[in-house]
Design a protein around this motif. Structure first.
Motif, mmCIF file in Angstrom:
data_model
loop_
_atom_site.group_PDB
_atom_site.id
_atom_site.type_symbol
_atom_site.label_atom_id
_atom_site.label_comp_id
_atom_site.label_asym_id
_atom_site.label_seq_id
_atom_site.Cartn_x
_atom_site.Cartn_y
_atom_site.Cartn_z
ATOM 1 N N PRO A 8 -36.284 -47.253 22.423
ATOM 2 C CA PRO A 8 -35.571 -46.002 22.717
ATOM 3 C C PRO A 8 -35.635 -45.674 24.212
ATOM 4 O O PRO A 8 -36.691 -45.769 24.823
ATOM 5 N N VAL A 9 -34.493 -45.335 24.777
ATOM 6 C CA VAL A 9 -34.387 -45.000 26.193
ATOM 7 C C VAL A 9 -33.572 -43.724 26.316
ATOM 8 O O VAL A 9 -32.525 -43.588 25.695
ATOM 9 N N ALA A 10 -34.049 -42.793 27.133
ATOM 10 C CA ALA A 10 -33.289 -41.585 27.450
ATOM 11 C C ALA A 10 -32.545 -41.824 28.753
ATOM 12 O O ALA A 10 -33.117 -42.325 29.722
ATOM 13 N N LEU A 11 -31.269 -41.508 28.776
ATOM 14 C CA LEU A 11 -30.434 -41.652 29.979
ATOM 15 C C LEU A 11 -30.106 -40.273 30.519
ATOM 16 O O LEU A 11 -29.519 -39.451 29.820
ATOM 17 N N LEU A 12 -30.486 -40.020 31.753
ATOM 18 C CA LEU A 12 -30.155 -38.773 32.415
ATOM 19 C C LEU A 12 -28.959 -39.043 33.311
ATOM 20 O O LEU A 12 -29.018 -39.929 34.167
ATOM 21 N N GLY A 13 -27.872 -38.321 33.108
ATOM 22 C CA GLY A 13 -26.656 -38.583 33.861
ATOM 23 C C GLY A 13 -26.058 -37.327 34.468
ATOM 24 O O GLY A 13 -26.282 -36.217 33.991
ATOM 25 N N LEU A 14 -25.317 -37.516 35.532
ATOM 26 C CA LEU A 14 -24.577 -36.449 36.182
ATOM 27 C C LEU A 14 -23.134 -36.929 36.274
ATOM 28 O O LEU A 14 -22.851 -37.934 36.924
ATOM 29 N N ARG A 15 -22.231 -36.235 35.583
ATOM 30 C CA ARG A 15 -20.844 -36.706 35.497
ATOM 31 C C ARG A 15 -19.891 -35.652 36.058
ATOM 32 O O ARG A 15 -19.976 -34.475 35.719
ATOM 33 N N LEU A 16 -18.981 -36.108 36.908
ATOM 34 C CA LEU A 16 -17.908 -35.267 37.431
ATOM 35 C C LEU A 16 -16.629 -35.677 36.714
ATOM 36 O O LEU A 16 -16.261 -36.851 36.720
ATOM 37 N N THR A 17 -15.964 -34.713 36.091
ATOM 38 C CA THR A 17 -14.778 -34.983 35.280
ATOM 39 C C THR A 17 -13.608 -34.139 35.778
ATOM 40 O O THR A 17 -13.760 -32.946 36.025
ATOM 41 N N TYR A 18 -12.453 -34.777 35.912
ATOM 42 C CA TYR A 18 -11.217 -34.044 36.176
ATOM 43 C C TYR A 18 -10.535 -33.819 34.836
ATOM 44 O O TYR A 18 -10.332 -34.760 34.072
ATOM 45 N N LYS A 19 -10.193 -32.547 34.521
ATOM 46 C CA LYS A 19 -9.590 -32.218 33.231
ATOM 47 C C LYS A 19 -8.226 -31.567 33.419
ATOM 48 O O LYS A 19 -8.033 -30.759 34.314
ATOM 49 N N PHE A 20 -7.306 -31.936 32.527
ATOM 50 C CA PHE A 20 -6.009 -31.277 32.439
ATOM 51 C C PHE A 20 -6.046 -30.386 31.204
ATOM 52 O O PHE A 20 -6.266 -30.854 30.094
ATOM 53 N N ASN A 21 -5.879 -29.081 31.406
ATOM 54 C CA ASN A 21 -5.907 -28.107 30.308
ATOM 55 C C ASN A 21 -4.516 -27.971 29.704
ATOM 56 O O ASN A 21 -3.520 -27.891 30.422
ATOM 57 N N PHE A 22 -4.451 -27.928 28.370
ATOM 58 C CA PHE A 22 -3.170 -27.847 27.675
ATOM 59 C C PHE A 22 -2.520 -26.477 27.775
ATOM 60 O O PHE A 22 -1.310 -26.357 27.739
ATOM 61 N N ARG A 23 -3.321 -25.427 27.881
ATOM 62 C CA ARG A 23 -2.778 -24.079 28.013
ATOM 63 C C ARG A 23 -2.995 -23.573 29.420
ATOM 64 O O ARG A 23 -4.025 -23.831 30.027
ATOM 65 N N LYS A 24 -2.055 -22.831 29.910
ATOM 66 C CA LYS A 24 -2.135 -22.294 31.265
ATOM 67 C C LYS A 24 -3.262 -21.271 31.354
ATOM 68 O O LYS A 24 -3.416 -20.415 30.492
ATOM 69 N N ARG A 25 -4.047 -21.387 32.394
ATOM 70 C CA ARG A 25 -5.150 -20.461 32.652
ATOM 71 C C ARG A 25 -4.626 -19.276 33.459
ATOM 72 O O ARG A 25 -3.834 -19.447 34.376
#
Length: 182
Positions: A163-180
């Protein structure tokens, strides 16, 4: 000296979260992200993660975010091959992971996520199974239909029966379906 540095970083992050305007609202979206992944076990170097994620709004504060990702775990040393299998130090591995975390939007763009993970990888799928994922993140709106998400997450996986724990930092670009509303 180190505790003062950590305090300053924590203070800056807190001010950033409270000084930027974002609604605490779950949204339907699709996005692509990448970032480093650090195995929390000796014998491994920093690897990386690539992810494709979707988000389905369940309520104003909850969202289901299925994520398909590839995790690259890099070994520091080479294992010794005895003719049948590797022995000794750990080896590098690629894992394909499907996570189904539920997110809770706390305030502003801050959210927490927790859920199960299915993963497959290794020679003859020897590092496959069910694990878990959890994390905390921030959703920063860019415009009416897109946003960036920064997430600190931890995944539990098996690497050749360890068993291994992975610590990650992720940057994600998202397209939202509804207008904010801005």
């Amino acid at each position: 000296m180190i505790p003062l540095r950590l305090f300053n970083i924590a203070l800056l992050v807190t001010l950033f979260f409270y000084c930027t305007h974002a609604q605490a609202q779950a949204r339907g979206s699709i996005g692509f992200g990448a970032g480093p992944a650090l195995p929390l076990e000796s014998g491994y170097k920093v690897g990386n993660t690539w992810a494709l994620q979707a988000s389905a709004r369940l309520s104003n504060r909850f969202a289901l975010t299925p994520t398909l990702s590839i995790e690259r775990i890099v070994s520091q040393n080479k294992g010794r091959y005895n003719g049948y299998y590797f022995e000794g130090s750990p080896r590098g591995i690629n894992l394909v992971m499907l996570s189904l975390p539920v997110r809770y939007y706390i305030t502003g763009g801050v959210f927490a996520a927790l859920g199960p993970t299915l993963f497959v990888g290794g020679e003859d799928a020897s590092s496959s199974g069910i694990g878990g994922t959890g994390g905390i993140g921030y959703d920063l709106p860019v415009d009416a239909h897109s946003s960036f998400e920064l997430m600190l997450h931890c995944d539990r996986v098996l690497v050749y029966d360890h068993p291994v724990a992975l610590l990650g930092l992720r940057l994600t670009y998202k397209f939202n379906f509804r207008k904010r509303k801005i």
